[in-house]
Design a protein around this motif. Structure first.
Motif, short mmCIF file in Angstrom:
data_model
loop_
_atom_site.label_atom_id
_atom_site.label_comp_id
_atom_site.label_asym_id
_atom_site.label_seq_id
_atom_site.Cartn_x
_atom_site.Cartn_y
_atom_site.Cartn_z
N GLU A 172 0.83 -1.21 0.00
CA GLU A 172 0.00 0.00 0.00
C GLU A 172 0.86 1.27 0.00
OE1 GLU A 172 -3.59 0.49 0.02
OE2 GLU A 172 -3.22 -1.42 -0.93
N ALA A 173 1.94 1.26 0.77
CA ALA A 173 2.80 2.45 0.85
C ALA A 173 3.52 2.70 -0.48
CB ALA A 173 3.81 2.29 1.98
N LEU A 174 3.98 1.62 -1.12
CA LEU A 174 4.67 1.79 -2.40
C LEU A 174 3.71 2.29 -3.47
CD1 LEU A 174 6.98 -1.37 -2.32
CD2 LEU A 174 7.70 1.02 -2.16
N PHE A 175 2.47 1.83 -3.43
CA PHE A 175 1.48 2.35 -4.39
C PHE A 175 1.25 3.83 -4.13
CE2 PHE A 175 -2.92 3.43 -5.48
CZ PHE A 175 -2.92 3.13 -6.83
N GLU A 176 1.06 4.18 -2.87
CA GLU A 176 0.80 5.58 -2.53
C GLU A 176 1.97 6.48 -2.93
OE1 GLU A 176 -1.81 6.24 0.44
OE2 GLU A 176 -1.05 8.17 1.13
N ALA A 177 3.18 5.93 -2.86
CA ALA A 177 4.37 6.71 -3.24
C ALA A 177 4.65 6.63 -4.74
CB ALA A 177 5.58 6.21 -2.46
N GLY A 178 3.86 5.83 -5.48
CA GLY A 178 4.07 5.68 -6.92
C GLY A 178 5.39 5.02 -7.26
N MET A 179 5.78 4.07 -6.44
CA MET A 179 7.11 3.47 -6.57
C MET A 179 7.01 1.98 -6.91
SD MET A 179 10.00 3.72 -3.61
CE MET A 179 9.82 5.50 -3.59
N HIS A 180 7.76 1.55 -7.89
CA HIS A 180 7.77 0.13 -8.25
C HIS A 180 8.46 -0.67 -7.13
CE1 HIS A 180 8.49 -3.60 -10.44
NE2 HIS A 180 7.68 -3.15 -11.40
N CYS A 262 0.53 -1.68 -9.25
CA CYS A 262 -0.06 -1.27 -10.52
C CYS A 262 1.08 -1.02 -11.52
CB CYS A 262 -0.91 -0.01 -10.36
SG CYS A 262 -1.44 0.61 -11.97
N PRO A 263 1.16 -1.79 -12.59
CA PRO A 263 2.26 -1.62 -13.56
C PRO A 263 2.22 -0.26 -14.25
CG PRO A 263 1.09 -3.70 -13.92
CD PRO A 263 0.28 -2.90 -12.97
N SER A 264 1.07 0.39 -14.23
CA SER A 264 0.94 1.68 -14.89
C SER A 264 1.31 2.83 -13.96
CB SER A 264 -0.49 1.84 -15.40
OG SER A 264 -0.67 3.12 -15.93
N CYS A 265 0.86 2.78 -12.72
CA CYS A 265 1.12 3.87 -11.76
C CYS A 265 2.50 3.77 -11.11
CB CYS A 265 0.07 3.88 -10.66
SG CYS A 265 -1.60 4.27 -11.20
N GLN A 266 3.04 2.55 -11.02
CA GLN A 266 4.30 2.35 -10.30
C GLN A 266 5.38 1.92 -11.30
OE1 GLN A 266 1.70 -0.01 -7.34
NE2 GLN A 266 3.62 0.26 -6.24
N HIS A 267 6.03 2.91 -11.88
CA HIS A 267 7.04 2.64 -12.90
C HIS A 267 8.38 2.26 -12.28
CE1 HIS A 267 4.79 3.72 -16.41
NE2 HIS A 267 4.37 4.83 -15.83
N LEU A 268 9.08 1.37 -12.98
CA LEU A 268 10.47 1.10 -12.64
C LEU A 268 11.31 1.97 -13.54
CD1 LEU A 268 12.26 -0.73 -10.85
CD2 LEU A 268 12.36 -2.34 -12.74
N ARG A 269 12.03 2.89 -12.95
CA ARG A 269 12.82 3.83 -13.75
C ARG A 269 13.87 3.07 -14.56
NH1 ARG A 269 12.55 9.18 -10.75
NH2 ARG A 269 14.23 9.82 -12.13
N ASN A 270 14.14 3.59 -15.74
CA ASN A 270 15.10 2.91 -16.62
C ASN A 270 16.49 2.80 -16.02
OD1 ASN A 270 13.19 2.52 -18.57
ND2 ASN A 270 13.62 4.44 -19.63
N ASP A 271 16.83 3.76 -15.15
CA ASP A 271 18.17 3.75 -14.58
C ASP A 271 18.22 2.95 -13.28
OD1 ASP A 271 16.57 5.46 -13.19
OD2 ASP A 271 18.06 7.06 -13.01
N SER A 272 17.12 2.23 -12.98
CA SER A 272 17.08 1.47 -11.73
C SER A 272 17.30 0.00 -12.01
CB SER A 272 15.73 1.64 -11.04
OG SER A 272 15.53 2.98 -10.67
N THR A 273 18.31 -0.56 -11.42
CA THR A 273 18.54 -2.00 -11.50
C THR A 273 19.00 -2.49 -10.16
OG1 THR A 273 20.79 -1.59 -12.23
CG2 THR A 273 19.16 -2.04 -13.94
N VAL A 274 18.63 -3.74 -9.84
CA VAL A 274 19.07 -4.32 -8.57
C VAL A 274 20.18 -5.31 -8.85
CG1 VAL A 274 18.38 -5.70 -6.61
CG2 VAL A 274 16.81 -4.05 -7.57
#
Ligand SMILES: [Zn+2]
Length: 274
Positions: A172-180, A262-274
């Protein structure tokens, strides 16, 4: 699974009933609930007064007049009930107090624990910051996450990094923050950290107002159900439409735990890799 809001709801309910009261009996129906020597535990806490009922993360803490304490952890399916539940075979321990209050530790999966604690401070010092405490600032959160090159979802579930958040409130927190959820914890920008910090607080406070989420076995001490799950937007919502954009809520596995997002609201930035 009881997380911070559920444990805080239980604490609020039982604190006025047992604070200042003497613990007069501990009935152990399943001795494995005690971490350590069950008989030594009983003799060390019997007939002592509870001076305070506090919480740290998901841990419920009974402070005793001796300076010692009792830490209760409900794990996956534990509940603390004021009456014998309909399924008495799930009750693992019963704590009785001088004023007649009885607490039934009910636990279907039997993973919950009661831990005798010499020093509450020593017991809780290994935990990360308390999300509803004054110390939980964007700077502190940034400091906690900066050391971990793991998905932010996994970092939020690590009680040494932040205490009290479990699977559903992390989603829920990650969705609210718009974070993948796969965003690396140590790659978050200041602005993202700020929004995540605010989202964590908002989600937990909202859930406390609703007296926790009764997705599975969680119940208030009086047996009633919490309603926080009615406010969930992505947690446990795989396949449902996103309340913001209508896209289908997806679920992926991160370190053996499911993450709904949500794959649409919570984007994984292109420069983000784990
Ligand atoms: Zn969406």
């Amino acid at each position: 699974m009881p997380e911070l809001p559920e444990v805080e709801t239980i604490r609020t309910a039982i604190e006025p009933l047992i604070r200042g009261e003497r613990l007069i009996e501990i009935e152990l129906r399943d001795r494995t609930i005690i971490r350590g020597d069950a008989e030594a535990f009983r003799s060390s806490v019997m007939n002592t007064r509870v001076t305070d009922v506090t919480r740290r993360g998901k841990h419920l803490l009974l402070l005793l007049e001796t300076g010692r304490g009792i830490a209760l952890h409900l794990r996956m399916t534990g509940s603390l009930l004021l009456k014998e539940p309909e399924r008495p075979n799930r009750v693992r321990a019963v704590l009785s107090f001088a004023n007649g209050t009885r607490l039934f530790f009910s636990d279907m999966r039997r993973l919950g624990t009661i831990t005798p604690v010499e020093s509450i401070e020593d017991y809780i010092c290994r935990l990360g910051p308390e999300p509803l405490g004054d110390e939980f600032t964007p700077d502190r959160l940034a400091c906690c996450l900066a050391k971990h090159r793991i998905p932010v979802k996994a970092a939020l579930l690590d009680q040494h990094i932040v205490a009290g958040i479990g699977n559903m409130y992390a989603d829920e927190a990650l969705f609210e923050a718009g974070m993948h959820p796969l965003t690396p914890a140590n790659a978050l920008r200041d602005e993202q950290i700020f929004h995540l910090c605010q989202a964590i607080r908002a989600v937990l406070e909202r859930a406390i107002t609703c007296q926790g989420a009764s997705i599975n076995t969680y119940a208030l001490p009086n047996g009633e159900r919490g309603t926080a799950h009615d406010t969930f937007r992505v947690a446990h919502k795989q396949g449902a439409p996103c309340p913001e954009c209508g896209a289908t809520i997806a679920r992926l596995m991160i370190r053996k735990r499911g993450a709904c997002y949500c794959p649409s609201c919570q984007h994984l930035r292109n420069d983000s890799t784990v």
